[in-house]
Design an enzyme around this catalytic site. Structure first.
Site, PDB file in Angstrom:
ATOM      1  N   LYS A   1       1.933  -3.110   8.713  1.00 21.77           N
ATOM      2  CA  LYS A   1       3.122  -2.288   8.583  1.00 21.77           C
ATOM      3  C   LYS A   1       4.246  -3.191   8.989  1.00 21.77           C
ATOM      4  O   LYS A   1       4.244  -3.745  10.351  1.00 21.77           O
ATOM      5  CB  LYS A   1       3.046  -0.948   9.715  1.00 21.77           C
TER       6      LYS A   1
ATOM      7  N   ARG B   1       5.053   2.886   1.216  1.00 22.01           N
ATOM      8  CA  ARG B   1       6.555   2.962   1.918  1.00 22.01           C
ATOM      9  C   ARG B   1       6.780   4.275   2.877  1.00 22.01           C
ATOM     10  O   ARG B   1       6.388   5.399   2.196  1.00 22.01           O
ATOM     11  CB  ARG B   1       7.546   2.478   1.028  1.00 22.01           C
ATOM     12  N   GLY B   2       7.336   3.959   3.880  1.00 20.85           N
ATOM     13  CA  GLY B   2       7.823   5.127   4.518  1.00 20.85           C
ATOM     14  C   GLY B   2       9.165   5.117   4.976  1.00 20.85           C
ATOM     15  O   GLY B   2       9.967   4.171   4.222  1.00 20.85           O
ATOM     16  N   GLN B   3       9.565   6.003   5.991  1.00 20.59           N
ATOM     17  CA  GLN B   3      11.075   5.988   6.162  1.00 20.59           C
ATOM     18  C   GLN B   3      11.556   4.733   7.060  1.00 20.59           C
ATOM     19  O   GLN B   3      12.388   4.255   6.778  1.00 20.59           O
ATOM     20  CB  GLN B   3      11.237   7.311   7.051  1.00 20.59           C
TER      21      GLN B   3
ATOM     22  N   ASP C   1       4.578  14.134  14.943  1.00 20.28           N
ATOM     23  CA  ASP C   1       4.981  13.913  13.558  1.00 20.28           C
ATOM     24  C   ASP C   1       3.514  14.212  12.942  1.00 20.28           C
ATOM     25  O   ASP C   1       3.270  13.205  11.912  1.00 20.28           O
ATOM     26  CB  ASP C   1       5.421  12.495  13.082  1.00 20.28           C
TER      27      ASP C   1
ATOM     28  N   LEU D   1       0.890  -1.096   0.114  1.00 16.48           N
ATOM     29  CA  LEU D   1      -0.030  -0.009   0.082  1.00 16.48           C
ATOM     30  C   LEU D   1       0.825   1.498   0.147  1.00 16.48           C
ATOM     31  O   LEU D   1       0.302   2.406  -0.398  1.00 16.48           O
ATOM     32  CB  LEU D   1      -0.905   0.160   1.285  1.00 16.48           C
TER      33      LEU D   1
END
EC number: 2.7.12.1
Length: 922
Positions: free
Chosen positions: A674, A653-655, A770, A651
């Protein structure tokens, strides 16, 4: 039978093997977690006991620390349960109505005819008198070679020639199973037959077949299964009902082992299996009715033809005894039953262990809050005490310096108003302990002195009381404005630093100084400083009156003595003397107070240094380590209970991870998964703390639900360990929503939803740190939920690290000293995007070529520009939220009603003209 080679494995044995393999794999992880938990608690106790032993000068600090962490240990009942459960070996216990039933069931489990059946089995257990069956206990274990041996339970192997060892065999010889009547050796009669086979099922679990009742009572046969064993109890039934003796034995089994029983109905040789199956489908069998009536089987809502419950038990439900009516379908009931029994034990142990982790972790976090507050408030209290004492001293010295003339006038006024009454009272005074004649004849010189003394005392008492009452009113306001506050502040400092009897004396002395010097309670009964000085001065003046010849004691004489005493008083000298001595005592008390306060401050400084060191250890080491243990125990519970989730399409991508679709897990559908691979211990600790904070939060409609976690030890072929966080799946994120287009009303509602979510986090003592477009998810109705609490922490647990997304980061984040107002700043930036209705970067940020340049611009005060379509009230709210001074940013409790009023004004009927610019231009 061949001595080498693996046994054939039936489908039932293969599925049972998989269930036991999974159990043993999770047991290894559970034992490791328990061992590390014990080591952690042991280290904590040693550290704080050493701290206490070395803190000889600060027993309060040490007692505080040990008091805080005294519960870092296992409660005795929990420790006993974990000791007996974690690492317990799985055992399949085969019981039955007779040996034939037990042997038939054992052969079915192992998928081979290992034990004799039918005519070759010999005499049945229920044979006539004189032909009682005496077959011994059988224990099946794993080995590379097939062998049989006799051994005493838990002791040694007997040297005995077995028939099986004399040649090849396919079925265990009957003579090796039985105890011969002529055998008189007690060791030989008690020995059990150990059968070692190279069978996959036996690699994961041992199997025991109980002996005949005539050989060993059931309670003795099961004695070895009461400790560190998880039994899968199977009871083979080859007749329609149980005898009273068999029911009694089952009750004993239930008392000895608190585990459910799987009753297996074996096919009757005299009845066709098809006929038996039809009978089972029509109604409950006679056996099942008997078990229900005797309380050996829980009431079932309905069973299928095999005897299994018609509905699958809820995950984590306590396993119940079951009946397998159809032997041909035994697989359908025995495998789920086994899984449920094994699962229940591990889930209970993991839940108990995780509960302990969470309690202790919450303790650490709460203590971090307390220590942080102590570090902040104690220096302020000391400074406040010093400042207020100085103000009090200055005020009292001002009274002593400037009120002398007022005291003189007050004394003169008091004497003038009381003179006649004093003279009258003196004339009528009845002396004590002196006999005075009615005609007033002269008395001795000694009696004259006593009479004068009593007249003096009368005058002193009356004057002292009158003057004292007026002095009180001149300084009484100081009592509440200075002394009350001082005492409360001092009391709090002393309570936080009760160290020893010596230090108690110092604290008590400090209180006495305050009471003596600053309470200014100038009443006669208290004997305060000002009153006492006044009284002593009066006595000194009166004592200077001399009498040469003893006079006659008459009322006139008494009046004359009182008159002379009153006239001898000098109001000016008396006032001057009082003020001088008052100043001297004030200064002396002030110096003593200051010295005592410095001493108290020194002790607090040492205590605060130790507190800060402990606070750092809690934040940097204790809490993260315990959080990791908590994550492991919780993940183990989740994977045992719900299994490993299946990853769907990616779905995003993140850090720090990749998000996948997950169709269903743990009763939740659909889910988002995740996957995070922590590269080092620091990231592991951060992830573990994130999981703890998120999981312990109460459910809230403005936060994305976290369903659970699973640790994947096979990630990347076993080269890495991944943490899979399973959470609520929503429709899209806010970034995607803004790109697709959202109405003004939807955008303002999203702003309200985000504020509500942040307020809830702050109410739980957490900062998100954040807040941004990607971390706000939208459901199908475009209602918002906050996600990704990766940087979420309580204020007391923050180390000042620089985290977040540069555009949304408040300037003070770069200094490492910040509070929950950073989330207000981030919301201000988010609100700019919502009002703009697009994801285009503000000009001030778009022209930055690097992240460093962006950070520098933010630090220098760069903010998004005002767009032409912005409403004035919206722009003012944005500017207030991203104010460079954190103290000037509005509280979210003010932001929320402001947003509500904006929404009502811009979105209700009749406001189309006002909102058209926002709706159309952006």
């Amino acid at each position: 039978m061949e001595g080498h080679g693996a046994q054939r494995s039936s489908p039932l044995a293969r599925d049972l093997t998989r269930a036991f393999t999974s159990y043993n794999k999770h047991t290894v992880l559970l034992k490791k977690n328990l061992k590390e938990t014990h080591a952690f608690f042991r280290e904590m106790r040693q550290n704080y006991s050493n701290t206490c032993a070395s803190s000889t000068l600060s027993s309060d600090s040490s007692s505080q620390e040990t008091g805080q962490f005294s519960c870092i240990s296992f409660p005795s009942h929990e420790e006993e349960f974990l000791r007996n459960t974690v690492g317990a070996a799985p055992y399949i216990l085969v019981l039955g109505q007779d040996c034939a039933a037990r042997y038939q069931l054992l052969n079915c489990l192992l998928g081979d005819r290992l034990l004799p059946l039918g005519p070759e089995a010999g005499q049945a257990c229920h044979g006539g008198q004189g032909n009682v069956c005496k077959r011994r206990k059988l224990c099946f274990t794993h080995g590379r070679q097939t062998r049989l041996s006799l051994a005493l339970p838990g002791q040694y192997e007997l040297v005995h020639q077995l028939a099986a060892n004399c040649g090849r065999w396919e079925t265990v010889p009957r003579e090796d199973l039985e105890i011969l009547d002529e055998c008189e050796d007690p060791a030989h009669r008690q020995a059990e037959l150990e059968i070692t086979l190279h069978h996959p099922l036996l690699q994961e679990a041992k199997v025991m077949v109980v002996p005949c009742p005539s050989v060993q009572p059931i309670e003795e046969a099961l004695e070895d299964c009461t400790r560190s064993v998880i039994p899968i109890i199977l009871y083979a039934v080859n007749r329609d009902s149980l005898s009273s003796e068999q029911v009694a034995d089952l009750r004993k089994v239930k008392e000895i082992l608190s585990f459910p029983v799987c009753y297996v109905r074996l096919p009757d040789a005299s009845a066709a299996s098809a006929e038996l199956g039809q009978r089972c489908e029509k109604d409950k069998s006679k056996l099942q009715k008997q078990l229900l009536s005797r309380g050996l089987l829980g009431s079932l809502s309905g069973n299928c033809s095999c005897g299994a419950p018609a509905q699958t038990a809820a995950p984590g439900a306590k396993p119940q005894s079951v009946v397998g009516e159809n032997f041909e379908k035994l697989h359908r009931i025995l495998v789920p039953f086994t899984r449920q029994v094994l699962q229940n034990q591990q889930v209970e142990a993991a839940s108990l262990l995780n509960g302990l982790h969470c309690r202790c972790l919450d303790l650490f976090i709460n203590q971090a809050f307390d220590m942080q507050r102590d570090l902040q408030i104690t220096p302020r209290r000391l400074e406040y005490t010093r400042e207020k004492e100085g103000e009090l001293f200055t005020s009292l010295m001002t009274i002593a310096n400037r009120k002398q003339e007022e005291m003189k006038d007050m004394i003169v006024e008091t004497l003038g108003s009381m003179k006649e009454q004093l003279l009258e009272d003196a004339a009528n005074l009845e002396f004590t302990d002196i006999i005075v004649t009615t005609n007033g004849d002269p008395v001795t010189s000694k009696e004259i002195k006593s009479c004068i003394q009593q007249i003096q005392d009368l005058i002193v008492v009356r004057l002292n009381q009158a003057v004292a009452n007026k002095l009180i009113s001149s300084v009484d306001y100081l009592r509440e404005s200075f002394v009350g506050t001082l005492e409360r502040c001092l009391s709090s400092l002393e309570k936080s630093h009760i160290e020893s009897s010596v230090h108690n004396i110092t604290s008590n002395h400090l209180k006495q100084l305050l009471n003596a010097a600053y309470h200014v309670e100038v009443t006669f009964h208290s004997g305060s400083s000002v009153t006492r000085l006044f009284w002593e001065q009066i006595k000194q003046i009166i004592h200077r009156i001399t009498f040469v010849n003893p006079p006659a004691i008459t009322p006139e004489w008494k009046r004359k003595v009182a008159q002379d005493a009153i006239e001898s008083l000098s109001a000016a000298k008396l006032a001057r003397s009082i003020c001088s001595q008052f100043r001297t005592r004030l200064y002396s008390s002030h110096e003593a107070f200051a010295a005592s306060l410095r001493q108290l401050e020194e002790r607090h400084t040492g205590r605060l240094e130790r507190t800060e060191d402990l606070w750092l250890r809690v934040r940097k080491d204790h809490a993260p380590r315990l959080a990791r243990l908590s994550l492991e125990s919780r993940s183990l519970r989740d994977v045992v209970l719900h299994g490993k989730p299946k990853l769907g399409r990616e779905l995003g991508r993140g850090q720090y991870g990749v998000v996948y679709l997950c169709d269903s897990w743990g009763g939740h559908n659909p889910c988002a998964l995740k996957s995070v691979v922590p590269p080092d211990d620091k990231h592991w600790n951060d992830l573990a703390l994130e999981f703890h904070y998120t999981r312990t939060l109460p459910k809230h409609e403005r936060l994305v639900d976290l369903h659970g976690s699973v640790i994947d030890h096979t990630y990347a072929g076993g080269s890495s360990i991944a943490v899979l966080l399973i959470m609520e799946r929503l429709h899209r994120d806010l970034y995607t929503g803004l790109k697709a287009g959202l109405s003004l009303q939807e955008r303002l509602q999203i702003a309200l939803d985000v504020v509500e979510g942040i307020r809830f986090l702050h109410s739980q003592g957490l900062l998100h740190r954040d807040i941004k477009l990607k971390n706000v998810l939208l459901d199908k109705q475009n209602r918002a939920k906050i996600t990704d609490l990766g940087f979420c922490k309580p204020e007391a647990m923050m180390s000042g690290s620089i985290v977040g997304t540069p555009i949304h980061m408040a300037p003070e984040l770069f200094t490492g000293k910040y509070d929950n107002s950073v989330d207000v700043y981030a919301f201000g930036i988010l609100f700019w995007y919502l009002c703009a209705g697009s994801v285009k970067l503000p000009e001030a940020f778009e022209k930055c070529s690097s992240k460093d340049q962006l950070w520098n611009n933010v630090r220098k005060g760069a903010r998004p520009e005002r767009l032409p379509c912005f409403d004035e009230e919206c722009w003012q709210l944005m500017e207030a939220c991203w104010n460079g001074d954190p103290s000037q940013r509005p509280l979210l409790g003010i932001v929320e009603p402001s947003l509500e009023s904006i929404t009502v004004r811009m979105c209700n009927c009749g406001s189309e003209q006002k909102s058209s610019s926002l709706e159309d231009s952006c």
